[in-house]
Write a protein that holds these residues in place. Structure first.
Motif, mmCIF file in Angstrom:
data_model
loop_
_atom_site.group_PDB
_atom_site.id
_atom_site.type_symbol
_atom_site.label_atom_id
_atom_site.label_comp_id
_atom_site.label_asym_id
_atom_site.label_seq_id
_atom_site.Cartn_x
_atom_site.Cartn_y
_atom_site.Cartn_z
ATOM 1 N N MET A 172 -6.511 0.235 1.853
ATOM 2 C CA MET A 172 -6.685 1.295 0.808
ATOM 3 C C MET A 172 -8.476 0.800 0.520
ATOM 4 S SD MET A 172 -7.517 2.988 -2.091
ATOM 5 C CE MET A 172 -6.597 1.837 -3.219
ATOM 6 N N THR A 173 -8.134 -0.227 -0.492
ATOM 7 C CA THR A 173 -9.794 -0.525 -1.447
ATOM 8 C C THR A 173 -10.799 -0.374 0.199
ATOM 9 O OG1 THR A 173 -7.945 -1.261 -2.837
ATOM 10 C CG2 THR A 173 -10.270 -2.369 -2.774
ATOM 11 N N GLU A 174 -10.143 -1.250 1.223
ATOM 12 C CA GLU A 174 -10.924 -1.396 2.266
ATOM 13 C C GLU A 174 -11.722 0.030 2.544
ATOM 14 O OE1 GLU A 174 -12.857 -4.300 3.789
ATOM 15 O OE2 GLU A 174 -11.334 -5.040 1.820
ATOM 16 N N GLY A 175 -11.078 0.863 2.961
ATOM 17 C CA GLY A 175 -12.008 2.106 2.808
ATOM 18 C C GLY A 175 -12.500 2.388 2.013
ATOM 19 N N VAL A 176 -12.531 1.982 0.796
ATOM 20 C CA VAL A 176 -13.218 2.553 -0.449
ATOM 21 C C VAL A 176 -14.111 1.902 -0.496
ATOM 22 C CG1 VAL A 176 -13.273 2.916 -3.203
ATOM 23 C CG2 VAL A 176 -11.024 3.408 -2.260
ATOM 24 N N LYS A 177 -13.965 0.703 -0.412
ATOM 25 C CA LYS A 177 -15.489 -0.033 -0.384
ATOM 26 C C LYS A 177 -17.125 0.633 0.857
ATOM 27 C CE LYS A 177 -14.491 -4.788 -1.091
ATOM 28 N NZ LYS A 177 -13.541 -6.489 -0.532
ATOM 29 N N ALA A 178 -16.269 1.133 1.986
ATOM 30 C CA ALA A 178 -16.580 1.332 3.401
ATOM 31 C C ALA A 178 -16.969 2.353 2.577
ATOM 32 C CB ALA A 178 -15.960 1.382 4.693
ATOM 33 N N ASN A 196 5.321 -3.050 1.531
ATOM 34 C CA ASN A 196 4.651 -4.232 0.354
ATOM 35 C C ASN A 196 3.187 -3.531 0.616
ATOM 36 O OD1 ASN A 196 3.017 -6.237 0.251
ATOM 37 N ND2 ASN A 196 3.294 -7.037 2.313
ATOM 38 N N THR A 197 3.506 -2.888 -0.807
ATOM 39 C CA THR A 197 2.274 -1.908 -1.450
ATOM 40 C C THR A 197 0.557 -2.902 -1.338
ATOM 41 O OG1 THR A 197 3.140 -2.407 -3.324
ATOM 42 C CG2 THR A 197 3.722 -0.457 -2.778
ATOM 43 N N PRO A 198 1.235 -4.502 -2.039
ATOM 44 C CA PRO A 198 0.590 -4.765 -2.025
ATOM 45 C C PRO A 198 -0.901 -5.287 -0.591
ATOM 46 C CG PRO A 198 1.202 -5.894 -3.177
ATOM 47 C CD PRO A 198 2.475 -4.871 -2.372
ATOM 48 N N ARG A 199 -0.537 -4.635 0.616
ATOM 49 C CA ARG A 199 -1.072 -4.990 1.619
ATOM 50 C C ARG A 199 -1.769 -3.104 1.986
ATOM 51 N NH1 ARG A 199 1.741 -5.526 7.761
ATOM 52 N NH2 ARG A 199 0.923 -4.356 8.328
ATOM 53 N N ASP A 210 -9.709 5.637 9.400
ATOM 54 C CA ASP A 210 -8.538 6.045 9.781
ATOM 55 C C ASP A 210 -7.691 4.936 9.939
ATOM 56 O OD1 ASP A 210 -9.055 8.488 10.606
ATOM 57 O OD2 ASP A 210 -9.621 8.231 12.242
ATOM 58 N N THR A 211 -8.327 3.506 9.937
ATOM 59 C CA THR A 211 -8.052 1.705 10.141
ATOM 60 C C THR A 211 -7.716 1.626 8.582
ATOM 61 O OG1 THR A 211 -9.903 1.538 11.938
ATOM 62 C CG2 THR A 211 -9.066 -0.674 10.787
ATOM 63 N N ALA A 212 -8.436 1.594 7.933
ATOM 64 C CA ALA A 212 -8.303 1.993 6.680
ATOM 65 C C ALA A 212 -6.834 2.979 6.483
ATOM 66 C CB ALA A 212 -9.177 2.253 5.828
ATOM 67 N N TYR A 213 -6.040 3.573 6.642
ATOM 68 C CA TYR A 213 -5.851 4.307 6.382
ATOM 69 C C TYR A 213 -3.993 3.959 7.179
ATOM 70 C CZ TYR A 213 -1.687 7.789 6.839
ATOM 71 O OH TYR A 213 -0.710 8.804 6.283
ATOM 72 N N ALA A 214 -4.264 3.351 8.335
ATOM 73 C CA ALA A 214 -3.455 3.042 9.451
ATOM 74 C C ALA A 214 -2.805 1.840 8.969
ATOM 75 C CB ALA A 214 -4.016 3.012 10.687
ATOM 76 N N HIS A 236 -9.815 0.759 -10.238
ATOM 77 C CA HIS A 236 -9.207 1.582 -8.477
ATOM 78 C C HIS A 236 -8.999 3.101 -8.742
ATOM 79 C CE1 HIS A 236 -8.748 -2.185 -6.167
ATOM 80 N NE2 HIS A 236 -8.465 -2.760 -7.084
ATOM 81 N N ILE A 237 -8.539 3.623 -10.453
ATOM 82 C CA ILE A 237 -8.994 5.226 -9.785
ATOM 83 C C ILE A 237 -9.937 6.046 -10.703
ATOM 84 C CG2 ILE A 237 -7.049 6.711 -10.945
ATOM 85 C CD1 ILE A 237 -5.084 5.154 -9.298
ATOM 86 N N ALA A 238 -10.333 4.982 -11.021
ATOM 87 C CA ALA A 238 -12.192 5.422 -11.589
ATOM 88 C C ALA A 238 -12.753 5.751 -10.289
ATOM 89 C CB ALA A 238 -12.504 4.957 -12.942
ATOM 90 N N ARG A 239 -12.582 4.906 -9.689
ATOM 91 C CA ARG A 239 -13.355 4.494 -8.204
ATOM 92 C C ARG A 239 -13.232 6.472 -7.587
ATOM 93 N NH1 ARG A 239 -12.891 -0.908 -7.539
ATOM 94 N NH2 ARG A 239 -13.772 -1.699 -9.531
ATOM 95 N N LEU A 240 -11.612 6.099 -7.248
ATOM 96 C CA LEU A 240 -11.153 7.147 -6.702
ATOM 97 C C LEU A 240 -11.373 8.668 -7.340
ATOM 98 C CD1 LEU A 240 -7.712 5.297 -5.535
ATOM 99 C CD2 LEU A 240 -9.424 6.112 -4.226
ATOM 100 N N ARG A 241 -11.575 8.580 -7.884
ATOM 101 C CA ARG A 241 -11.364 9.534 -8.639
ATOM 102 C C ARG A 241 -12.961 10.298 -8.922
ATOM 103 N NH1 ARG A 241 -7.815 12.525 -12.083
ATOM 104 N NH2 ARG A 241 -6.298 10.743 -12.782
ATOM 105 N N HIS A 242 -14.370 8.994 -9.024
ATOM 106 C CA HIS A 242 -15.118 9.503 -8.438
ATOM 107 C C HIS A 242 -15.925 9.314 -7.415
ATOM 108 C CE1 HIS A 242 -19.966 8.782 -9.319
ATOM 109 N NE2 HIS A 242 -19.425 7.686 -8.975
ATOM 110 N N ILE A 243 -15.126 9.360 -6.345
ATOM 111 C CA ILE A 243 -15.503 9.625 -4.649
ATOM 112 C C ILE A 243 -15.229 11.186 -4.903
ATOM 113 C CG2 ILE A 243 -15.110 9.690 -2.378
ATOM 114 C CD1 ILE A 243 -14.102 6.511 -2.962
#
Ligand code: AMP
Ligand code: ZN
Length: 506
Positions: free
Chosen positions: A407-413, A399-402, A384-388, A353-360
């Motif tokens: 956040m991962t939905e945003g990354v997928k988009a 609730n960190t898993p939630r 915006d929806t992903a951040y919200a 997950h971190i590698a993906r964020l860094r790559h972006i």
């Protein structure tokens, strides 16, 4: 209630409750005041300790995302935490003194040991991208305040002196037990986590539950003079562990604070005793919300050096080569109030997950900078929806898993499209907001020497320069000047010390 109402499970009421600051700043902003019990600096903090510190970190980040100001105090326990403090009695040896015995000649004295492990804590804290507290008081710097508080408790009839020390008299505080449920002497035999405890009795104590506020010990490695002079031991001694947190929390945050945090082992006796002391002094509720983090286990077992599953941050980052943000991600991947099993598999998945964020951030956004195109309102809305969703997840009892799933939905988009300069700017806004909230995109401390190789090199040369100058080694001093010159750095020696800057055009 809106999605953005912060709710936390309050150990005191055993309820999920809405939480709001009770004070405002001078300019009218809501101000959340938080005290988090810090570590005892007798060894390197382990990842379990950091799981607890991360709970407080996420609480503060959520508060800030809601537009609140925060005031955060987290102490360093450098005296008085005894091996027997899991009982209310304060018995056994000082953990710091025991560590000095164990580590032998590695440290010149106990203050040296405390300094070493405090420095290590601060380093690991920064490596895991935790927000720095507004104040990080050390117990040894607040002994006068602790002595004053002990005296006030004696004067008010809540404490009494014996030949060995000063004890808080538990029956003098009617609400003792309200946090942990341990109300009577028998229940002392069972700890907060249900394990059995051996109750130590001491003839000089008036009640088995009474706990030490001050220990008389003229032979202790860290000792202060006090007015508690009855008996042969005299006035020299050191404060108990519980009194330090009550005194420092009240000193920096006031009589009643919003949220007090710690690991689940602190519910009893530490926090129960903190409440008894603070509320006996002020006659007001001490902390409104008590937030406790369930213990971290490793591969399904209690962390123990003997089982080879005991990890510090440096074990994972320096020895095993994991990205520090992956360690952070893994540690927050389970909600604070559920037991948490830290596994190598979960660390590896966090690293992806971190590698993906860094790559972006480091590749996709810069590559898109030269590609012309329009903003895409639908894409912006997805982000915006992903951040919200991430913020709503944290508001829902951290609730960190939630939050991470949103956040991962945003990354997928982001991965599902080719970015142009305009859409990349939407992505940058998303990453910045996610980073403020979860601290997992980049280290916040971009200005630190570790994050800037030139600064690290220059700082190291300047330290050496000061040393060789003091030793009058002019040849090496000249060589260092040439090295700094070659790096394009100008050094300025002034009355306030030495500073440096990059030469213009360098
Ligand atoms: P200590 O240095 O023992 O005073 O602990 C510092 C903080 O870490 C306290 O809030 C403890 O409750 C917490 N803590 C200790 N062990 C663990 C663990 N395995 N998991 C989560 N928190 C822990
Ligand atoms: Zn504490």
């Amino acid at each position: 209630m809106s999605d953005f109402t912060l709710r936390l499970t309050n150990t005191l009421t055993r309820q999920l409750e809405p939480v709001e600051p009770t004070q405002t700043t001078a300019d009218g902003m809501p101000l959340l005041r938080v005290y988090g019990c810090g570590p005892t600096v007798y060894s390197y903090a382990h990842i379990g300790n950091f799981r607890s510190f991360l709970t407080t970190d996420l609480l503060l980040r959520t508060a800030r995302a809601l537009g609140w100001q925060t005031r955060y105090v987290s102490n360093v326990t450098d005296v008085g935490h005894l091996t027997g403090d899991d009982l209310a009695d304060a018995d056994g040896e000082d953990k710091m003194a025991k560590a000095l015995e164990r580590e032998g000649e590695r440290f010149a004295n106990i203050y040296d040991l405390a300094r070493h492990y405090t420095d290590a804590l601060l380093y690991d804290w920064e490596v895991l991208n935790l927000l720095e507290p507004d104040v990080r008081p050390r117990a040894t710097e607040h002994v006068t305040g602790q002595i004053e508080a002990v005296q006030q408790l004696i004067d008010a009839g809540h404490a009494y002196e014996t030949d060995d020390g000063v004890y808080f008299h538990v029956p003098s505080f009617r609400d003792y037990g309200k946090l942990s449920g341990n109300r009577d002497a028998e229940s002392l035999a069972t700890g907060a986590a249900g394990e059995s405890r051996e109750v130590v009795t001491d003839d000089a104590k008036r009640d088995p539950r009474d706990f030490a506020l001050w220990k008389k010990d003229p032979g202790h490695l860290m000792q202060w003079y006090s007015p508690f002079t009855e008996g042969e031991a005299g006035g020299r001694g050191f404060p108990g562990w519980h009194i330090e947190c009550s005194v420092m929390a009240r000193h920096y945050l006031g009589e009643n604070i919003d949220v007090h945090t710690g690991g689940e082992d602190l519910i009893f006796p530490h926090h129960e005793c903190e409440i008894a002391q603070a509320e006996s002094l002020s006659d007001q509720p001490f902390a409104r919300v008590w937030l406790h983090t369930r213990f971290l286990q490793v591969e399904g077992e209690r962390m123990a050096k003997s089982s080879g599953n005991f990890f510090t941050v440096r074990d994972l980052v320096e020895d095993k080569g994991f990205d520090p943000l992956a360690v952070r991600y893994a540690l927050i991947s389970g909600q604070y109030r559920k037991p948490f099993n830290f596994t190598e598999a979960n660390l590896k998945s966090a690293a992806k997950h971190i590698a993906r964020l860094r790559h972006i951030e480091e590749t996709l956004i810069p590559q898109a900078a030269s590609r012309e195109g329009d903003l895409d309102p639908a894409f912006e809305e997805t982000l915006d929806t992903a951040y919200a969703g991430a913020l709503a997840g944290l508001c829902d009892d951290l609730n960190t898993p939630r939050a991470l799933a949103a956040m991962t939905e945003g990354v997928k988009a982001i991965y599902s499209r080719d970015l142009n300069a305009a859409t990349a700017s939407s992505v940058q806004v998303f990453l910045d907001r996610i980073n403020d909230l979860l601290g997992i995109v980049r280290s916040d401390d971009a200005g630190s020497p570790e994050a800037d190789p030139l600064a690290a090199q220059v700082e190291a040369l300047l330290v050496e320069r000061a040393e060789v100058r003091a030793a009058k080694d002019w040849t090496r001093a000249d060589a260092i000047r040439d090295e700094l010159d070659a790096l394009g750095v100008e050094v300025m020696d002034g009355s306030e010390g030495t500073t440096w800057r990059k030469k213009t055009g360098a």
